[in-house]
Design a protein around this motif. Structure first.
Motif, mmCIF file in Angstrom:
data_model
loop_
_atom_site.group_PDB
_atom_site.id
_atom_site.type_symbol
_atom_site.label_atom_id
_atom_site.label_comp_id
_atom_site.label_asym_id
_atom_site.label_seq_id
_atom_site.Cartn_x
_atom_site.Cartn_y
_atom_site.Cartn_z
ATOM 1 N N ASN A 1 -8.696 0.242 -15.933
ATOM 2 C CA ASN A 1 -10.020 0.266 -16.551
ATOM 3 C C ASN A 1 -10.473 1.695 -16.825
ATOM 4 O OD1 ASN A 1 -10.227 -2.508 -16.501
ATOM 5 N ND2 ASN A 1 -11.268 -2.572 -14.522
ATOM 6 N N ALA A 2 -10.198 2.607 -15.897
ATOM 7 C CA ALA A 2 -10.602 4.008 -16.115
ATOM 8 C C ALA A 2 -9.850 4.608 -17.291
ATOM 9 C CB ALA A 2 -10.343 4.811 -14.842
ATOM 10 N N ARG A 3 -8.576 4.267 -17.421
ATOM 11 C CA ARG A 3 -7.795 4.800 -18.539
ATOM 12 C C ARG A 3 -8.323 4.270 -19.880
ATOM 13 N NH1 ARG A 3 -3.327 3.028 -17.011
ATOM 14 N NH2 ARG A 3 -2.718 4.847 -15.794
ATOM 15 N N LYS A 4 -8.767 2.996 -19.891
ATOM 16 C CA LYS A 4 -9.254 2.420 -21.148
ATOM 17 C C LYS A 4 -10.658 2.890 -21.496
ATOM 18 C CE LYS A 4 -8.601 -1.923 -20.131
ATOM 19 N NZ LYS A 4 -8.542 -3.409 -20.298
ATOM 20 N N HIS A 5 -11.541 2.985 -20.514
ATOM 21 C CA HIS A 5 -12.957 3.225 -20.796
ATOM 22 C C HIS A 5 -13.420 4.648 -20.508
ATOM 23 C CE1 HIS A 5 -13.289 -1.070 -21.366
ATOM 24 N NE2 HIS A 5 -12.809 -1.287 -20.159
ATOM 25 N N ALA A 6 -12.595 5.437 -19.821
ATOM 26 C CA ALA A 6 -12.980 6.829 -19.554
ATOM 27 C C ALA A 6 -11.753 7.726 -19.656
ATOM 28 C CB ALA A 6 -13.631 6.939 -18.169
ATOM 29 N N PRO A 7 -11.133 7.801 -20.829
ATOM 30 C CA PRO A 7 -9.937 8.652 -20.970
ATOM 31 C C PRO A 7 -10.300 10.128 -20.818
ATOM 32 C CG PRO A 7 -10.658 7.836 -23.113
ATOM 33 C CD PRO A 7 -11.503 7.135 -22.096
ATOM 34 N N GLY A 8 -9.466 10.832 -20.072
ATOM 35 C CA GLY A 8 -9.703 12.253 -19.848
ATOM 36 C C GLY A 8 -10.550 12.550 -18.637
ATOM 37 N N ALA A 9 -11.223 11.549 -18.050
ATOM 38 C CA ALA A 9 -12.051 11.783 -16.864
ATOM 39 C C ALA A 9 -11.194 11.760 -15.614
ATOM 40 C CB ALA A 9 -13.145 10.714 -16.770
ATOM 41 N N GLU A 10 -11.610 12.552 -14.627
ATOM 42 C CA GLU A 10 -10.879 12.608 -13.367
ATOM 43 C C GLU A 10 -11.236 11.392 -12.510
ATOM 44 O OE1 GLU A 10 -9.998 16.353 -10.860
ATOM 45 O OE2 GLU A 10 -11.726 15.398 -9.880
ATOM 46 N N VAL A 11 -10.239 10.672 -12.055
ATOM 47 C CA VAL A 11 -10.427 9.458 -11.270
ATOM 48 C C VAL A 11 -10.094 9.751 -9.824
ATOM 49 C CG1 VAL A 11 -9.815 7.022 -11.026
ATOM 50 C CG2 VAL A 11 -9.773 8.102 -13.283
ATOM 51 N N THR A 12 -10.971 9.337 -8.933
ATOM 52 C CA THR A 12 -10.777 9.554 -7.504
ATOM 53 C C THR A 12 -10.530 8.219 -6.826
ATOM 54 O OG1 THR A 12 -12.259 11.461 -7.558
ATOM 55 C CG2 THR A 12 -11.767 10.503 -5.391
ATOM 56 N N VAL A 13 -9.393 8.109 -6.163
ATOM 57 C CA VAL A 13 -9.018 6.906 -5.420
ATOM 58 C C VAL A 13 -9.051 7.241 -3.939
ATOM 59 C CG1 VAL A 13 -7.262 5.145 -5.045
ATOM 60 C CG2 VAL A 13 -7.581 6.123 -7.332
ATOM 61 N N LEU B 1 0.820 -1.213 0.000
ATOM 62 C CA LEU B 1 0.000 0.000 0.000
ATOM 63 C C LEU B 1 0.850 1.258 0.000
ATOM 64 C CD1 LEU B 1 -2.990 0.836 0.078
ATOM 65 C CD2 LEU B 1 -2.774 1.032 2.562
ATOM 66 N N ALA B 2 2.061 1.165 0.535
ATOM 67 C CA ALA B 2 2.947 2.337 0.541
ATOM 68 C C ALA B 2 3.367 2.736 -0.865
ATOM 69 C CB ALA B 2 4.179 2.058 1.400
ATOM 70 N N ALA B 3 3.294 1.795 -1.819
ATOM 71 C CA ALA B 3 3.664 2.094 -3.208
ATOM 72 C C ALA B 3 2.515 2.688 -4.004
ATOM 73 C CB ALA B 3 4.165 0.823 -3.894
ATOM 74 N N LEU B 4 1.381 2.957 -3.334
ATOM 75 C CA LEU B 4 0.236 3.510 -4.052
ATOM 76 C C LEU B 4 0.538 4.903 -4.587
ATOM 77 C CD1 LEU B 4 -2.661 2.860 -4.863
ATOM 78 C CD2 LEU B 4 -3.430 3.898 -2.715
ATOM 79 N N ASP B 5 1.316 5.693 -3.861
ATOM 80 C CA ASP B 5 1.674 7.029 -4.349
ATOM 81 C C ASP B 5 2.476 6.938 -5.647
ATOM 82 O OD1 ASP B 5 0.426 8.188 -2.189
ATOM 83 O OD2 ASP B 5 2.253 8.219 -0.961
ATOM 84 N N THR B 6 3.373 5.950 -5.744
ATOM 85 C CA THR B 6 4.140 5.772 -6.978
ATOM 86 C C THR B 6 3.230 5.405 -8.141
ATOM 87 O OG1 THR B 6 6.039 5.042 -5.671
ATOM 88 C CG2 THR B 6 6.058 4.520 -8.017
ATOM 89 N N LEU B 7 2.250 4.555 -7.878
ATOM 90 C CA LEU B 7 1.299 4.185 -8.928
ATOM 91 C C LEU B 7 0.506 5.399 -9.404
ATOM 92 C CD1 LEU B 7 -0.173 1.945 -10.558
ATOM 93 C CD2 LEU B 7 -1.722 1.716 -8.608
ATOM 94 N N HIS C 1 -7.063 10.115 -2.065
ATOM 95 C CA HIS C 1 -7.412 10.389 -0.669
ATOM 96 C C HIS C 1 -7.005 9.159 0.149
ATOM 97 C CE1 HIS C 1 -9.644 13.958 -1.898
ATOM 98 N NE2 HIS C 1 -10.323 13.214 -2.776
ATOM 99 N N ASN C 2 -5.799 9.206 0.659
ATOM 100 C CA ASN C 2 -5.291 8.081 1.459
ATOM 101 C C ASN C 2 -5.431 8.445 2.929
ATOM 102 O OD1 ASN C 2 -4.018 5.873 2.507
ATOM 103 N ND2 ASN C 2 -2.184 6.033 1.229
ATOM 104 N N ARG C 3 -6.474 7.892 3.560
ATOM 105 C CA ARG C 3 -6.784 8.223 4.957
ATOM 106 C C ARG C 3 -6.253 7.176 5.930
ATOM 107 N NH1 ARG C 3 -11.710 9.630 2.205
ATOM 108 N NH2 ARG C 3 -11.931 11.897 2.122
#
Length: 418
Positions: free
Chosen positions: A339-351, A292-298, A312-314
């Motif tokens: 999946n978001a990159r393939k099916h919704a390019p240009g949309a803002e993704v919230t993790v 999970l610490a590598a999530l920022d790199t991703l 939003h890493n709480r």
């Protein structure tokens, strides 16, 4: 239409009726011509056992012949007949393996008429107890015990009283039967232990094969999750270069750099998977497994690929998340971004990542409808299925839904032990 009963099976398919376990049926089965071809060839051990039984019968028969010759209650003519009958009985011992029931049954009246045949009768009774079930031993053994008084009444023993001779004969018969039953039970025990050992080996081999299959499935799942993310980056940026050949030089250089970096990472991941398939360790390439610490790199990699991602890493201390739990969460977030990159390019993704020990870890990936046309990007369609299986194996759950506005929401909950 024939006159046969439609419920009656054909002649060649009728089940064989069970024969009764009486002596005539057992003897009939021994002399059945169809069983002649099933006789197994004697091994060296069988030959040794047969010669031992034969010489034992001959030795006991010689003692019996001497006793008959010295018995004043037996005439010389009957003594000669006794010896001839005993010699034939000893020769018949070689038939004990093929016809044990018939031989033991014939030896009952022969032993009554001849003391010389006593050894052959004992060998036949022993063989019956070893090779046939107890029901046959009970019949023939009971008859053998019952005729002991008749034997000593016809030819009284010159050295022992009548009662002592009967008791000795009965005890000897019971001892022979008990010895044969002991040998039979020991053989059955050894066969049972051998079958149990073979069954245990087969089960161990089956468990090993199942473990290998599960390992291959884990490797395939890991390959999909890792390579799908890298290859999607390649596809998106290669498509952008194809449809925008007049893009500024800076964008072309940046896209080419992302393609080069993604290709290198995909090649390293593929080498790692191949190393595992060839029998190496899971970290054969020396690259640490993501947590999970590598999530920022991703997230940073996705932003470098022109994705709009909000994290939003709480979780108070991502380093404290268990390795297996963090890796599962990382793979779910990676697949969600892919999946978001393939099916919704240009949309803002919230993790969004929340959780604590004892409460579990919740990970959410949400994106609205794409702002523009969506290019056709090939996919296997197995990503969400693999994520659901991964979450289930970790003891959690995964859900996803498409919004009415065209967006998509992926959410997973994973247990986090306190």
């Amino acid at each position: 239409m024939s006159g046969t009963d439609p419920k009656r099976p054909p002649e060649g398919e009728r089940p064989l009726a069970r024969r009764p376990w009486t002596l005539p049926s057992a003897i009939a089965r021994e002399f059945d011509p169809s069983r002649a071809g099933r006789k197994a060839r004697r091994t060296v051990r069988d030959w040794i056992a047969d010669f031992t039984c034969f010489f034992t019968a001959v030795f006991i028969g010689m003692l019996g012949a001497d006793a008959v010759g010295d018995n004043p209650h037996v005439s010389p003519g009957w003594a000669e007949f006794d010896q001839v009958l005993g010699a034939l009985a000893c020769a018949a011992v070689w038939l004990r393996r093929r016809w044990p029931v018939a031989l033991a049954l014939v030896m009952v009246p022969v032993a009554v008429a001849s003391d010389t045949a006593g050894g052959a009768a004992a060998v036949a009774l022993f063989t019956l107890a070893v090779h046939r079930p107890f029901r046959y031993v009970a019949w023939i053994g009971g008859v053998s015990v019952a005729v002991v008084p008749l034997t000593f009444w016809l030819r009284p023993d010159a050295a022992m009283p009548y009662g002592v001779a009967i008791a000795f004969g009965v005890l000897l018969t019971i001892a022979v039967i008990g010895w044969g039953m002991f040998v039979r039970s020991r053989r059955e025990l050894l066969l049972s232990l051998r079958d149990r050992a073979v069954r245990a080996e087969n089960e161990a081999a089956l468990r090993a094969e199942q473990a290998q299959r599960l390992a291959r499935e884990d490797i395939a799942r890991e390959m999909h999750d890792v390579l799908a993310h890298r290859l999607t980056l390649l596809s998106v940026h290669a498509g952008a270069l194809e449809f925008r050949p007049d893009a500024p030089r800076e964008e072309i250089v940046r896209a080419a750099g992302v393609i080069r970096e993604s290709s290198h990472e995909a090649l390293q991941d593929l080498r790692q998977v191949i190393g595992v398939l060839r029998g190496g360790e899971s970290d054969a390439s020396g690259r640490p497994q993501p947590t999970l610490a590598a999530l920022d790199t991703l997230i940073a990699e996705s932003r470098d690929a022109d994705m709009k991602v909000v994290l939003h890493n709480r979780v108070a201390d991502p380093e404290s998340v268990p390795t297996a739990l963090g890796r599962t969460a990382y793979r779910i977030a990676q697949e969600g971004l892919t999946n978001a990159r393939k099916h919704a390019p240009g949309a803002e993704v919230t993790v969004t990542v929340t959780g604590a020990p004892g409460e579990g870890l919740t990970l959410s990936v949400r994106n609205p409808a794409p702002p523009g046309p969506v290019p056709a990007v090939p996919g296997s369609g197995q990503g969400l299925i693999g994520l659901a299986e991964r979450a289930s194996l970790a003891g959690g759950r995964l859900g996803h839904e498409a919004g009415a506005d065209g967006g998509f929401h992926l959410e997973a909950w994973l247990p986090w032990a306190p």
